[in-house]
Design an enzyme around this catalytic site. Structure first.
Site, PDB file in Angstrom:
ATOM      1  N   LYS A  11       8.936  -2.656  -9.387  1.00 33.16           N
ATOM      2  CA  LYS A  11       8.503  -1.892 -10.489  1.00 33.16           C
ATOM      3  C   LYS A  11       9.772  -1.688 -11.589  1.00 33.16           C
ATOM      4  O   LYS A  11      10.778  -2.358 -11.380  1.00 33.16           O
ATOM      5  CB  LYS A  11       8.274  -0.619  -9.933  1.00 33.16           C
ATOM      6  CG  LYS A  11       7.167  -0.457  -8.762  1.00 33.16           C
ATOM      7  CD  LYS A  11       6.867   0.808  -8.289  1.00 33.16           C
ATOM      8  CE  LYS A  11       5.674   0.804  -7.261  1.00 33.16           C
ATOM      9  NZ  LYS A  11       5.269   2.168  -6.966  1.00 33.16           N
ATOM     10  N   TYR A  51      -4.540   0.439 -10.497  1.00 37.03           N
ATOM     11  CA  TYR A  51      -4.449   2.031  -9.573  1.00 37.03           C
ATOM     12  C   TYR A  51      -5.797   2.823  -9.496  1.00 37.03           C
ATOM     13  O   TYR A  51      -5.677   3.899  -9.488  1.00 37.03           O
ATOM     14  CB  TYR A  51      -3.255   2.760 -10.152  1.00 37.03           C
ATOM     15  CG  TYR A  51      -1.756   2.356  -9.603  1.00 37.03           C
ATOM     16  CD1 TYR A  51      -1.656   2.172  -8.165  1.00 37.03           C
ATOM     17  CD2 TYR A  51      -0.895   2.255 -10.246  1.00 37.03           C
ATOM     18  CE1 TYR A  51      -0.458   1.851  -7.862  1.00 37.03           C
ATOM     19  CE2 TYR A  51       0.480   1.837  -9.778  1.00 37.03           C
ATOM     20  CZ  TYR A  51       0.609   1.733  -8.521  1.00 37.03           C
ATOM     21  OH  TYR A  51       1.832   1.428  -7.915  1.00 37.03           O
ATOM     22  N   PHE A  59      -0.772  12.762 -10.433  1.00 36.94           N
ATOM     23  CA  PHE A  59       0.451  12.128 -10.933  1.00 36.94           C
ATOM     24  C   PHE A  59      -0.229  10.786 -11.526  1.00 36.94           C
ATOM     25  O   PHE A  59       0.679   9.854 -12.001  1.00 36.94           O
ATOM     26  CB  PHE A  59       1.293  11.622  -9.965  1.00 36.94           C
ATOM     27  CG  PHE A  59       0.886  10.981  -8.616  1.00 36.94           C
ATOM     28  CD1 PHE A  59       0.902   9.752  -8.560  1.00 36.94           C
ATOM     29  CD2 PHE A  59       0.836  11.754  -7.612  1.00 36.94           C
ATOM     30  CE1 PHE A  59       0.399   9.078  -7.682  1.00 36.94           C
ATOM     31  CE2 PHE A  59       0.298  11.178  -6.205  1.00 36.94           C
ATOM     32  CZ  PHE A  59       0.131   9.997  -6.265  1.00 36.94           C
ATOM     33  N   ARG A  87       5.321  -3.705   4.263  1.00 36.85           N
ATOM     34  CA  ARG A  87       5.568  -1.952   4.298  1.00 36.85           C
ATOM     35  C   ARG A  87       6.693  -1.758   5.076  1.00 36.85           C
ATOM     36  O   ARG A  87       7.302  -0.556   4.773  1.00 36.85           O
ATOM     37  CB  ARG A  87       4.360  -1.569   4.738  1.00 36.85           C
ATOM     38  CG  ARG A  87       2.820  -1.873   3.893  1.00 36.85           C
ATOM     39  CD  ARG A  87       2.757  -1.246   2.805  1.00 36.85           C
ATOM     40  NE  ARG A  87       2.772   0.075   2.937  1.00 36.85           N
ATOM     41  CZ  ARG A  87       2.520   1.108   1.789  1.00 36.85           C
ATOM     42  NH1 ARG A  87       2.146   0.561   0.521  1.00 36.85           N
ATOM     43  NH2 ARG A  87       2.642   2.482   1.852  1.00 36.85           N
ATOM     44  N   THR A  93       7.204   6.019   0.952  1.00 32.47           N
ATOM     45  CA  THR A  93       6.900   5.980  -0.456  1.00 32.47           C
ATOM     46  C   THR A  93       7.813   7.017  -1.208  1.00 32.47           C
ATOM     47  O   THR A  93       8.454   6.513  -2.176  1.00 32.47           O
ATOM     48  CB  THR A  93       5.136   6.816  -0.563  1.00 32.47           C
ATOM     49  OG1 THR A  93       4.387   5.929   0.238  1.00 32.47           O
ATOM     50  CG2 THR A  93       5.156   7.044  -2.128  1.00 32.47           C
ATOM     51  N   ARG A 104      13.371   1.099  -0.441  1.00 32.33           N
ATOM     52  CA  ARG A 104      13.189   2.170  -1.014  1.00 32.33           C
ATOM     53  C   ARG A 104      14.413   3.179  -0.611  1.00 32.33           C
ATOM     54  O   ARG A 104      14.797   3.811  -1.382  1.00 32.33           O
ATOM     55  CB  ARG A 104      11.807   2.933  -0.701  1.00 32.33           C
ATOM     56  CG  ARG A 104      10.724   2.036  -1.545  1.00 32.33           C
ATOM     57  CD  ARG A 104       9.252   2.449  -1.044  1.00 32.33           C
ATOM     58  NE  ARG A 104       8.353   2.349  -1.970  1.00 32.33           N
ATOM     59  CZ  ARG A 104       6.919   2.390  -1.755  1.00 32.33           C
ATOM     60  NH1 ARG A 104       6.546   2.835  -0.502  1.00 32.33           N
ATOM     61  NH2 ARG A 104       5.929   2.086  -2.665  1.00 32.33           N
ATOM     62  N   ASN A 114      10.184   4.117  -7.175  1.00 27.91           N
ATOM     63  CA  ASN A 114      10.360   3.712  -5.925  1.00 27.91           C
ATOM     64  C   ASN A 114      10.359   2.205  -5.657  1.00 27.91           C
ATOM     65  O   ASN A 114      10.122   1.917  -4.607  1.00 27.91           O
ATOM     66  CB  ASN A 114       9.464   4.480  -4.827  1.00 27.91           C
ATOM     67  CG  ASN A 114       7.912   4.076  -4.745  1.00 27.91           C
ATOM     68  OD1 ASN A 114       7.878   3.269  -5.765  1.00 27.91           O
ATOM     69  ND2 ASN A 114       7.127   4.854  -4.235  1.00 27.91           N
ATOM     70  N   HIS A 117       5.880  -2.001  -4.969  1.00 28.16           N
ATOM     71  CA  HIS A 117       4.678  -1.907  -4.457  1.00 28.16           C
ATOM     72  C   HIS A 117       4.328  -2.683  -3.456  1.00 28.16           C
ATOM     73  O   HIS A 117       4.632  -3.970  -3.560  1.00 28.16           O
ATOM     74  CB  HIS A 117       3.589  -1.829  -5.696  1.00 28.16           C
ATOM     75  CG  HIS A 117       2.264  -1.952  -5.183  1.00 28.16           C
ATOM     76  ND1 HIS A 117       1.180  -0.869  -4.734  1.00 28.16           N
ATOM     77  CD2 HIS A 117       1.585  -3.138  -4.736  1.00 28.16           C
ATOM     78  CE1 HIS A 117       0.180  -1.243  -4.522  1.00 28.16           C
ATOM     79  NE2 HIS A 117       0.304  -2.497  -4.187  1.00 28.16           N
ATOM     80  N   GLU A 128      -6.299  -7.001  -4.502  1.00 27.44           N
ATOM     81  CA  GLU A 128      -4.984  -6.912  -5.658  1.00 27.44           C
ATOM     82  C   GLU A 128      -4.279  -8.195  -5.934  1.00 27.44           C
ATOM     83  O   GLU A 128      -3.869  -8.532  -7.169  1.00 27.44           O
ATOM     84  CB  GLU A 128      -3.768  -6.100  -4.845  1.00 27.44           C
ATOM     85  CG  GLU A 128      -4.212  -4.671  -4.664  1.00 27.44           C
ATOM     86  CD  GLU A 128      -3.109  -3.648  -3.894  1.00 27.44           C
ATOM     87  OE1 GLU A 128      -2.065  -4.416  -3.650  1.00 27.44           O
ATOM     88  OE2 GLU A 128      -3.260  -2.472  -3.834  1.00 27.44           O
TER      89      GLU A 128
HETATM   90  P1  GDP Z   1       2.540   3.489  -1.703  1.00 29.52           P
HETATM   91  O1  GDP Z   1       1.315   2.813  -1.031  1.00 29.52           O
HETATM   92  O2  GDP Z   1       3.843   3.783  -0.827  1.00 29.52           O
HETATM   93  O3  GDP Z   1       2.993   2.714  -2.786  1.00 29.52           O
HETATM   94  O4  GDP Z   1       2.086   4.993  -2.009  1.00 29.52           O
HETATM   95  P2  GDP Z   1       0.545   5.525  -2.635  1.00 29.52           P
HETATM   96  O5  GDP Z   1      -0.317   4.534  -2.828  1.00 29.52           O
HETATM   97  O6  GDP Z   1       0.514   6.908  -2.015  1.00 29.52           O
HETATM   98  O7  GDP Z   1       1.063   6.052  -4.433  1.00 29.52           O
HETATM   99  C1  GDP Z   1       1.499   4.804  -5.235  1.00 29.52           C
HETATM  100  C2  GDP Z   1       2.482   5.112  -5.974  1.00 29.52           C
HETATM  101  O8  GDP Z   1       2.226   6.389  -6.873  1.00 29.52           O
HETATM  102  C3  GDP Z   1       3.754   5.216  -5.321  1.00 29.52           C
HETATM  103  O9  GDP Z   1       4.512   4.211  -4.660  1.00 29.52           O
HETATM  104  C4  GDP Z   1       4.546   6.067  -6.317  1.00 29.52           C
HETATM  105  O10 GDP Z   1       5.215   5.202  -7.317  1.00 29.52           O
HETATM  106  C5  GDP Z   1       3.663   6.934  -6.995  1.00 29.52           C
HETATM  107  N1  GDP Z   1       3.469   8.475  -6.308  1.00 29.52           N
HETATM  108  C6  GDP Z   1       3.114   8.563  -5.075  1.00 29.52           C
HETATM  109  N2  GDP Z   1       3.217   9.760  -4.828  1.00 29.52           N
HETATM  110  C7  GDP Z   1       3.481  10.388  -5.976  1.00 29.52           C
HETATM  111  C8  GDP Z   1       3.830  11.989  -6.487  1.00 29.52           C
HETATM  112  O11 GDP Z   1       3.902  12.899  -5.693  1.00 29.52           O
HETATM  113  N3  GDP Z   1       4.356  12.094  -7.595  1.00 29.52           N
HETATM  114  C9  GDP Z   1       4.437  10.876  -8.462  1.00 29.52           C
HETATM  115  N4  GDP Z   1       5.085  11.048  -9.738  1.00 29.52           N
HETATM  116  N5  GDP Z   1       4.351   9.675  -8.204  1.00 29.52           N
HETATM  117  C10 GDP Z   1       3.867   9.344  -7.035  1.00 29.52           C
END
Ligand code: GDP
Length: 140
Positions: A11, A51, A59, A87, A93, A104, A114, A117, A128
Site C-alpha cells: 500500500k 473494494y 471508512f 494472511r 488488520t 503489519r 496498514n 492487502h 482479485e
Molecule cells: P483486511 O482484509 O485485513 O485488509 O481488512 P478488511 O477487509 O476488513 O478492510 C480492508 C482495508 O480497509 C484494511 O486493510 C484497512 O486498510 C481498511 N480499514 C479496515 N478497517 C478500517 C477502519 O476501521 N478505519 C479505516 N479508516 N480503515 C479501515
C-alpha cells in the site's frame, strides 16, 4: 497442501517509506514466490471497483483516498496454502492487534495505512487476481 495463488498489494504508506524490498523479503523468506508484480498509481474508479464489497462501510471513502494517495505494488504470490500463509505473514488488520514479526506489526502506521492487502479466501483471490492481471502476466 495445495499450491495456490493470492493477490497482494503493497500500500501507499509502505511504498512512500521505501519498504517494497523489505516486505518482498518477508514473502520470499516465508516460501512464497512473487510470480507477477507491477507498481502503479491506481485511479479512483479502479480502487472503488476493487473494494466494492466494502462500499457500505463507514471508512470506504477515506480508504479509497488513501489507496490512491501514492504508488502501490500489486503482486501475485504463489505457494503452498498461499492465501492463509500470506494472511499470517501480514498479521491482523489493526497493527495494534497483529502478532510480533508480522508485516503489519513491524511496518503499519494505522488500521487504515496498514502496509499490505492480501486476499482472504480462494474466491476473493480468483476475482482479485483477474481484476489486475491477465493470465499471460503471471509467470510461475
Ligand atoms: P483486511 O482484509 O485485513 O485488509 O481488512 P478488511 O477487509 O476488513 O478492510 C480492508 C482495508 O480497509 C484494511 O486493510 C484497512 O486498510 C481498511 N480499514 C479496515 N478497517 C478500517 C477502519 O476501521 N478505519 C479505516 N479508516 N480503515 C479501515
Amino acid at each position: 497442501m495445495t499450491k495456490e495463488l493470492t493477490l497482494s498489494i503493497i500500500k501507499p504508506d509502505a511504498t512512500r517509506r521505501n519498504l517494497t524490498g523489505a516486505i518482498n523479503a518477508r514473502f520470499e523468506q516465508s516460501g512464497l514466490r512473487i510470480v507477477a508484480q507491477k507498481r502503479v498509481l491506481l485511479t479512483r474508479a479502479e480502487i472503488e471497483g476493487f473494494y466494492a464489497a466494502h462500499a457500505e462501510r463507514s471508512f470506504f471513502d477515506e480508504l479509497c483516498t488513501f489507496m490512491t494517495s501514492g504508488p502501490v505494488v500489486i503482486q501475485v504470490l504463489e505457494g503452498e496454502d498461499a492465501i492463509v500463509k500470506n494472511r499470517e505473514i501480514m498479521g491482523a488488520t489493526n497493527p495494534a492487534n497483529a502478532n510480533p514479526g508480522t508485516i503489519r506489526k513491524d511496518f503499519a502506521e494505522s488500521i487504515e495505512a496498514n502496509s499490505v492487502h492480501g486476499s482472504d479466501s480462494p474466491e476473493a483471490a480468483a476475482v482479485e487476481i483477474a481484476y489486475f492481471f491477465s493470465k499471460t502476466e503471471i509467470v510461475g
